[in-house]
Design a protein around this motif. Structure first.
Motif, PDB file in Angstrom:
ATOM      1  N   ASP A 354      48.688  50.459  36.496  1.00 22.79           N
ATOM      2  CA  ASP A 354      49.800  49.982  37.335  1.00 22.79           C
ATOM      3  C   ASP A 354      50.711  49.080  36.504  1.00 22.79           C
ATOM      4  O   ASP A 354      50.234  48.369  35.613  1.00 22.79           O
ATOM      5  CB  ASP A 354      49.274  49.159  38.530  1.00 22.79           C
ATOM      6  N   GLU A 355      51.994  49.101  36.837  1.00 21.85           N
ATOM      7  CA  GLU A 355      52.953  48.315  36.053  1.00 21.85           C
ATOM      8  C   GLU A 355      52.551  46.842  35.969  1.00 21.85           C
ATOM      9  O   GLU A 355      52.659  46.218  34.918  1.00 21.85           O
ATOM     10  CB  GLU A 355      54.355  48.422  36.667  1.00 21.85           C
ATOM     11  N   SER A 356      52.047  46.303  37.079  1.00 21.95           N
ATOM     12  CA  SER A 356      51.730  44.869  37.104  1.00 21.95           C
ATOM     13  C   SER A 356      50.355  44.550  36.535  1.00 21.95           C
ATOM     14  O   SER A 356      49.995  43.381  36.431  1.00 21.95           O
ATOM     15  CB  SER A 356      51.764  44.333  38.537  1.00 21.95           C
ATOM     16  N   TYR A 357      49.581  45.589  36.177  1.00 21.60           N
ATOM     17  CA  TYR A 357      48.185  45.308  35.865  1.00 21.60           C
ATOM     18  C   TYR A 357      48.024  44.259  34.765  1.00 21.60           C
ATOM     19  O   TYR A 357      47.237  43.316  34.890  1.00 21.60           O
ATOM     20  CB  TYR A 357      47.417  46.578  35.500  1.00 21.60           C
ATOM     21  N   LYS A 364      45.152  36.205  36.183  1.00 20.66           N
ATOM     22  CA  LYS A 364      43.814  36.021  36.733  1.00 20.66           C
ATOM     23  C   LYS A 364      42.862  35.411  35.696  1.00 20.66           C
ATOM     24  O   LYS A 364      42.166  34.425  35.965  1.00 20.66           O
ATOM     25  CB  LYS A 364      43.295  37.381  37.206  1.00 20.66           C
ATOM     26  N   ASN A 365      42.852  36.009  34.501  1.00 21.96           N
ATOM     27  CA  ASN A 365      41.917  35.530  33.478  1.00 21.96           C
ATOM     28  C   ASN A 365      42.258  34.115  33.019  1.00 21.96           C
ATOM     29  O   ASN A 365      41.364  33.318  32.740  1.00 21.96           O
ATOM     30  CB  ASN A 365      41.897  36.489  32.285  1.00 21.96           C
ATOM     31  N   ARG A 366      43.554  33.836  32.943  1.00 25.61           N
ATOM     32  CA  ARG A 366      43.958  32.497  32.528  1.00 25.61           C
ATOM     33  C   ARG A 366      43.403  31.466  33.522  1.00 25.61           C
ATOM     34  O   ARG A 366      42.830  30.454  33.124  1.00 25.61           O
ATOM     35  CB  ARG A 366      45.488  32.417  32.456  1.00 25.61           C
ATOM     36  N   ILE A 367      43.547  31.758  34.793  1.00 25.61           N
ATOM     37  CA  ILE A 367      43.075  30.812  35.817  1.00 25.61           C
ATOM     38  C   ILE A 367      41.551  30.670  35.757  1.00 25.61           C
ATOM     39  O   ILE A 367      41.016  29.560  35.710  1.00 25.61           O
ATOM     40  CB  ILE A 367      43.539  31.262  37.226  1.00 25.61           C
ATOM     41  N   LEU A 368      40.850  31.818  35.722  1.00 26.03           N
ATOM     42  CA  LEU A 368      39.385  31.739  35.786  1.00 26.03           C
ATOM     43  C   LEU A 368      38.794  31.108  34.534  1.00 26.03           C
ATOM     44  O   LEU A 368      37.838  30.323  34.615  1.00 26.03           O
ATOM     45  CB  LEU A 368      38.796  33.130  36.037  1.00 26.03           C
ATOM     46  N   SER A 369      39.367  31.431  33.359  1.00 21.66           N
ATOM     47  CA  SER A 369      38.765  30.840  32.154  1.00 21.66           C
ATOM     48  C   SER A 369      39.089  29.355  32.083  1.00 21.66           C
ATOM     49  O   SER A 369      38.265  28.542  31.642  1.00 21.66           O
ATOM     50  CB  SER A 369      39.187  31.592  30.890  1.00 21.66           C
ATOM     51  N   SER A 370      40.250  28.978  32.568  1.00 26.54           N
ATOM     52  CA  SER A 370      40.572  27.555  32.605  1.00 26.54           C
ATOM     53  C   SER A 370      39.645  26.821  33.580  1.00 26.54           C
ATOM     54  O   SER A 370      39.149  25.732  33.264  1.00 26.54           O
ATOM     55  CB  SER A 370      42.037  27.366  32.993  1.00 26.54           C
ATOM     56  N   LEU A 371      39.393  27.421  34.737  1.00 27.58           N
ATOM     57  CA  LEU A 371      38.471  26.786  35.695  1.00 27.58           C
ATOM     58  C   LEU A 371      37.091  26.595  35.064  1.00 27.58           C
ATOM     59  O   LEU A 371      36.458  25.548  35.236  1.00 27.58           O
ATOM     60  CB  LEU A 371      38.346  27.634  36.973  1.00 27.58           C
ATOM     61  N   ALA A 372      36.649  27.599  34.321  1.00 29.16           N
ATOM     62  CA  ALA A 372      35.331  27.502  33.673  1.00 29.16           C
ATOM     63  C   ALA A 372      35.313  26.340  32.674  1.00 29.16           C
ATOM     64  O   ALA A 372      34.357  25.561  32.610  1.00 29.16           O
ATOM     65  CB  ALA A 372      34.995  28.823  32.983  1.00 29.16           C
ATOM     66  N   ARG A 373      36.395  26.228  31.881  1.00 33.73           N
ATOM     67  CA  ARG A 373      36.447  25.126  30.908  1.00 33.73           C
ATOM     68  C   ARG A 373      36.488  23.772  31.610  1.00 33.73           C
ATOM     69  O   ARG A 373      35.820  22.827  31.217  1.00 33.73           O
ATOM     70  CB  ARG A 373      37.688  25.269  30.021  1.00 33.73           C
ATOM     71  N   ARG A 374      37.290  23.698  32.679  1.00 38.49           N
ATOM     72  CA  ARG A 374      37.399  22.432  33.392  1.00 38.49           C
ATOM     73  C   ARG A 374      36.048  22.022  34.003  1.00 38.49           C
ATOM     74  O   ARG A 374      35.676  20.857  33.969  1.00 38.49           O
ATOM     75  CB  ARG A 374      38.454  22.556  34.508  1.00 38.49           C
ATOM     76  N   ALA A 375      35.354  23.018  34.563  1.00 41.42           N
ATOM     77  CA  ALA A 375      34.040  22.732  35.147  1.00 41.42           C
ATOM     78  C   ALA A 375      33.110  22.128  34.100  1.00 41.42           C
ATOM     79  O   ALA A 375      32.431  21.129  34.332  1.00 41.42           O
ATOM     80  CB  ALA A 375      33.436  24.011  35.727  1.00 41.42           C
ATOM     81  N   LYS A 376      33.107  22.756  32.914  1.00 43.43           N
ATOM     82  CA  LYS A 376      32.212  22.307  31.842  1.00 43.43           C
ATOM     83  C   LYS A 376      32.593  20.899  31.371  1.00 43.43           C
ATOM     84  O   LYS A 376      31.713  20.034  31.201  1.00 43.43           O
ATOM     85  CB  LYS A 376      32.303  23.314  30.687  1.00 43.43           C
ATOM     86  N   THR A 377      33.872  20.666  31.168  1.00 35.86           N
ATOM     87  CA  THR A 377      34.313  19.351  30.680  1.00 35.86           C
ATOM     88  C   THR A 377      33.928  18.250  31.674  1.00 35.86           C
ATOM     89  O   THR A 377      33.405  17.200  31.285  1.00 35.86           O
ATOM     90  CB  THR A 377      35.847  19.341  30.490  1.00 35.86           C
ATOM     91  N   LEU A 378      34.182  18.510  32.958  1.00 40.06           N
ATOM     92  CA  LEU A 378      33.872  17.481  33.952  1.00 40.06           C
ATOM     93  C   LEU A 378      32.365  17.289  34.093  1.00 40.06           C
ATOM     94  O   LEU A 378      31.878  16.163  34.226  1.00 40.06           O
ATOM     95  CB  LEU A 378      34.501  17.845  35.300  1.00 40.06           C
TER      96      LEU A 378
END
Lengths: 482, 482
Positions: A354-357, A364-378
């Motif tokens: 799809d064009e938007s894929y 999506k990946n930017r958000i989820l990987s950032s959340l994972a890093r933030r979880a670990k740091t905190l």
């Protein structure tokens, strides 16, 4: 003459209900924010950081572009065939909007829908569930709702007749459950998660609490499981889930599976499995287990809290009970159509090709990987504090560190007529502007103290938050050292 | 082993609740529609005409362009400063979208808002109320909700502790009230509207029913007034409203004013006055009367049912009761943001001089004048039928004709185990495809029979509907002639 309504004449169930994540600490924070606005520099911090609630977009998380494109086009379909629209929107968003509109009778996005939600959208959701689980899903089992909260209320309303009806709930729990059970006049039957084993859920504990409730004349109707956990952040292991299903089957309990964090898993060794998938993979079908799975557009990588979209998938109930669920849904007519559309989108996002894929999947990946890093740091930051231990956030959006408070702090809290954790959290707020929720709002083993902190502040702010937290904690501990 | 849930173990309040406008007749209609789709020509009609529910856009009413432009822009603010956007959207819609975004912290339309709704939108609504009434309105009194229904449930939840708590409701009434009172376990205390005087509301009747309830040990907590009336379509006269306010004040009742049809008045000699305006014009302030006014984006000329927007304005309650209302609102976090935005728009539409004003006002007038014509045509048609009388639809979206059925028809209904009006409505559906709701779903003087029919079918379809209705009625009366 007495006023028509006073505390004394109000429904006592309402008085009894508590909802900590928007409780006293938030009221204080709002007041501080007003003071800060009226008098910049009046506080030892520049802004209030709301870590009390899983509300990603309030902390600058951006919505997924594709989802918002589709929503905008469905809100104003008149622009769909204008040439300028092609310059503004991706081709697959335009196509998806047409497809959705064609599923709505008369393309009327401003009409009440079927009480369970628009059939075509339920088809898309059922297909998404099938793709996720590898087992069939029936669109007639889907009830679209304004977020997961009204769905939980609906089930509590059905299951609870009086205080003799019990609902097994994890402790710590998300206070929606305690609030909803209180509002409907039932009994919360607690089962404790084991902090020492990463908030493990022990079947022996479920059995013990079930027996205990029975001995008090309480009929336990349902078991609430939150997976990934809120406020605890653990992701259940598959064999644990199987044991839970078996327990519900044997004891004749409805399994209420809060699965709103299904997209929020941050550790490679854990994977989300829906309870529906687990049940079906054990060979249990409609006849064997009553299961309700709750999903929401508010969480995941989408974080669209304000859109109030969600659904429950209701399986294993008799037609006559289903009819009653349908009736209760009908009294509120239907959930909001934008939320319905969004619920279908999160369960059927753009696909490879799809064009938007690519942009979708990068967002999506930017958000989820950032959340994972933030979880670990905190998590690391909390674990480095004196007297604090914090389990891993395997999933969801929260950390729930345990704080061992000096006796002097506990005494000071008593003098201030506060729970020790509430005392700590309020001191933290006053010193740093960081809003976290005391563990007492979620429940905890008596004599232990915790707080819940979301992992949602923007990544570039985390270092400053960590140093503010650390500094505060040191000075707090120094002040109350035994 | 018994299933975890059955009719016998469900909450009996749920079993007791009924909601006729989405009841049995609609289920039958949906089945007929499916049959018609599967086998075109299988029925004596080409389509099902849903006149059971006030759902204008399901019957081809178009949304107001300006409102949808603003919603689309708020859904996808990324396009706001693109040049193509100016070709697609009106300048004042773009400006309004910016203005709304600036009122939302972080411009985050995907974040949970304040539990009462976004402050800036409540400001706009309060200003709209002030402009409407000529009396001040306080944004802190506004609770934004997902349509009016959840607001009504919230108030019932607060006011009802047990079956000893009564709510005075008009008969006929909109079944949301009976359903909500049943779900919360209270007692509906009926007061009858007088069909002979155009559904007049007599204070003597209120007093009589209040005393009657008292004598049964029921404490009446509140009075529900629906103005303009649903299903009855009358618009209350100002002096009648004053008497109602006086009654509530004297008897210490909360006045629950369902004012969702405030824009739907079709006769020049009547005008909508809010109960807040009436109270204030009598000199009654916060201390004198507890008043809740419900408004919705679903009705009026906008008819945006699917957006689930609305608000209640709560005045006259003590701070401690207000706190409890706030808490209950908080448990559901907030209403959907698109609905919130739309609620602010209907209370602050384009003004003279704005780019969209002319088109907005043409769309609005076209809809309202067409509704007035449709109401009159259907009213005349009903009045021309043998044994049928129908009061004027001065407002709202419904006619509630009375049908005098021949004894033979009543016998036939008994044999079919149906209420006579339900029997008539089902025959009507089977013969014409027109879905109307039997009067028994709304309540009526025992021994009288009615049905509710919306005035919403598109104008060009009305002549055909009238001739189908007339033909059906003639043949029904001929079949059952005494």
């Amino acid at each position: 003459m007495a006023p028509p309504v006073s505390r004394d004449t109000l429904n006592p169930k309402v008085l009894q209900c508590e909802y900590a994540v928007r409780g006293e600490i938030v009221t204080i924070a709002q007041r501080l924010q007003d003071e800060l606005k009226a008098k910049p520099g009046s506080q030892p911090f520049d802004e209030i950081l709301y870590c009390n609630i899983g509300n990603p977009q309030s902390l600058s998380q951006q919505p997924i572009t594709f989802f918002r494109e589709v929503l905008a086009l469905c809100d104003h379909p008149a622009i769909l065939d204008k040439s300028e629209t092609q310059g503004l929107f991706s081709a697959d968003a335009i196509q998806r909007a047409w497809q959705i509109l064609d599923q709505i009778p008369g393309r009327a996005t401003g009409a009440y829908s079927h009480s369970q939600g628009i059939k075509g959208l339920r088809d898309a959701i059922a297909a998404g569930i099938e793709a996720r689980d590898g087992f069939p899903a029936n669109p007639n089992d889907i009830f679209l709702t304004d977020g997961a909260s009204p769905a939980v209320h609906m089930m509590m309303q059905l299951l609870i007749s009086s205080e003799k009806d019990g609902i097994l709930c994890p402790i710590p729990q998300y206070p929606l459950y305690s609030a909803s059970i209180a509002l409907h006049g039932g009994s919360l039957v607690p089962y404790y998660l084991d902090e020492a084993t990463g908030w493990g859920l022990e079947i022996s504990e479920l059995k013990k609490q079930l027996e205990d409730a029975k001995s008090k004349g309480i009929t336990v109707r349902a078991l609430v499981v939150i997976n990934p956990g809120n406020p605890t952040g653990q992701v259940l292991a598959e064999d644990n889930q199987r044991a839970i299903v078996e327990f519900c089957k044997q004891e004749g309990l409805v399994l209420l599976a809060d699965e709103v964090y299904q997209e929020n898993v941050y550790v490679p060794q854990k994977k989300f499995h829906s309870f529906k998938k687990i049940s079906r993979s054990m060979g249990y079908g409609e006849e064997d287990i009553c299961l309700v799975s709750f999903q929401s557009v508010s969480k995941g990588y989408y974080g669209e809290c304000g859109k109030r979209g969600g659904y429950m998938e209701v399986t294993g109930f008799s037609p006559e009970v289903r009819e009653q669920i349908y009736k209760v849904a009908s009294v509120n007519l239907c959930s909001n159509i934008s939320g319905q559309i969004l619920a279908s989108l999160v369960m059927s996002p753009p696909k490879v090709g799809d064009e938007s894929y690519e942009s979708y999947s990068a967002e999506k990946n930017r958000i989820l990987s950032s959340l994972a890093r933030r979880a670990k740091t905190l998590e690391d930051a909390f674990n480095s504090l004196e007297g604090v231990t914090c389990n891993k956030a395997e999933g969801a959006m929260y950390l729930f560190p345990r704080i061992r408070l000096p006796q002097k702090a506990i005494k000071a809290a008593e003098a201030a007529k506060k729970a020790p954790d509430a005392f700590y959290c309020q001191r933290l707020l006053n010193a740093t502007g960081v809003v976290v929720v005391p563990g007492s709002g979620f429940g905890q083993v008596p004599g232990t103290w915790h707080f819940r902190c979301t992992i949602l502040p923007q990544e570039d702010k985390i270092p400053a938050i960590v140093s503010r937290l650390t500094e505060f904690h040191k000075s707090f501990m120094a002040e109350f050292h035994d």
